[in-house]
Design an enzyme around this catalytic site. Sequence first.
Site, PDB file in Angstrom:
ATOM      1  N   GLN A 184     -64.298  -0.243   0.135  1.00 26.41           N
ATOM      2  CA  GLN A 184     -65.391   0.650   0.508  1.00 26.41           C
ATOM      3  C   GLN A 184     -65.702   0.607   1.998  1.00 26.41           C
ATOM      4  OE1 GLN A 184     -67.080   2.877  -1.235  1.00 26.41           O
ATOM      5  NE2 GLN A 184     -66.350   2.445  -3.304  1.00 26.41           N
ATOM      6  N   HIS A 206     -57.821   6.075  -0.742  1.00 33.64           N
ATOM      7  CA  HIS A 206     -58.580   7.193  -1.301  1.00 33.64           C
ATOM      8  C   HIS A 206     -60.091   7.096  -1.094  1.00 33.64           C
ATOM      9  CE1 HIS A 206     -60.433   5.826  -5.227  1.00 33.64           C
ATOM     10  NE2 HIS A 206     -59.636   4.799  -4.996  1.00 33.64           N
ATOM     11  N   CYS A 328     -65.246   3.131 -12.101  1.00 33.47           N
ATOM     12  CA  CYS A 328     -64.408   2.328 -12.992  1.00 33.47           C
ATOM     13  C   CYS A 328     -65.146   1.877 -14.244  1.00 33.47           C
ATOM     14  CB  CYS A 328     -63.867   1.112 -12.238  1.00 33.47           C
ATOM     15  SG  CYS A 328     -62.812   1.564 -10.850  1.00 33.47           S
TER      16      CYS A 328
END
Length: 389
Positions: A184, A206, A328
């Site tokens: 992050q 990503h 997730c």
Amino acid sequence: MKLPVYLDYAATTPVDPRVAKKMAECLCLEGTFGNPASKSHIYGWQAAEAVDIARGQIADLIGADTREIVFTSGATECDNLAVTGVALANRGGSRKKIITSAIEHKAVLDPCHYAETLGYEVVYLKPNADGLVTPEMLEEAIDDNTLLVSLMHANNEIGVVQDIGRLAEIAKSHGALFHSDCAQSAGKVRIDVSTMPVDYLSLCAHKVYGPKGIGAFYVRKGAPRPNPVIRGGGHEMGMRSGTLATHQIVGMGEAFALAKSEMKQENMRIEGLRNRLAEALLSLPETSVNGTMNSRLPGNLNVTFRGINGENFMLALRNIAVSTGSACTSASLNPSYVLKALGLSDADAHSSIRFSLGRFTTEEEIDYAIGVISEEYLKQRKLGSLWKV
């Protein structure tokens, strides 16, 4: 303005068009499509050169040497290499303790649970109410039996940024290895391994406007090599076998290069939009922010809308794409374990929503979101759509 407004950049980011252009050049016969491991012809040489350039771009963002970058399928694989790989490599050693925190990503927590089956003691530090793991907490838990400390740089749900430089110093003072999940934080927070005594870092593309399915594992020169999780071919210094995905690697390299050149200006703009959103939402009755605002990713805002059902509220916001926590664990009906670790009740955790802004977020979108969210929240409170425990 495109609807729904996308405010879930912490889950994934759209690929920057400049990145997509570079990737497309690696896919066709006219481009750099070859196998980087093909050493007998120009197609392989060109692909290998493209990989080397990308490796340099990734290393440059974090102040590393190109020889310290290992390509993987993403940060989850990196985390497994760091925890499972180190645990397996040290099975016969004397150090049998691993320290992590209760708010780590599942990609760290699940390998830690596996390490327990191998005979390791795992200590799960509980952060303070601000979401911070303090140096004092680590000092109290660590000893000379500690093999590895794994603490994330920025939390994926609450966006709180830890002082991994100081925490790594404590680990090193006890002879322990240090790993940080930087999925992050990379491209949003300055990372310089020349000044941070970390041994391993997990990176992915990503979350920073690159493609999904590609990551990079930083392994400091001289640090013990983890046991490989994937074998077969000896690629990437024997730590990660498999044909290198040239187009994805090139995309990650370009995304990291753009992040380095644009980070300061981009962070200022995004933080300004985040603060605009925060000011409006926190002026609503019985709302509060989760995690400190003083050490936080510029685009993250996690808000408790007290008294309502967060899932129902989120579903009512049809034209705003947000989440109640990590992508997730989004299929789980359980309250966020991250928010629970901060001391929130089940009801408040269920009533919390994560907003994450990014490169393509506009002022118009934020103003639209403020209006829709405020109207729906006040409406649900008036109608009594309360969360029942």
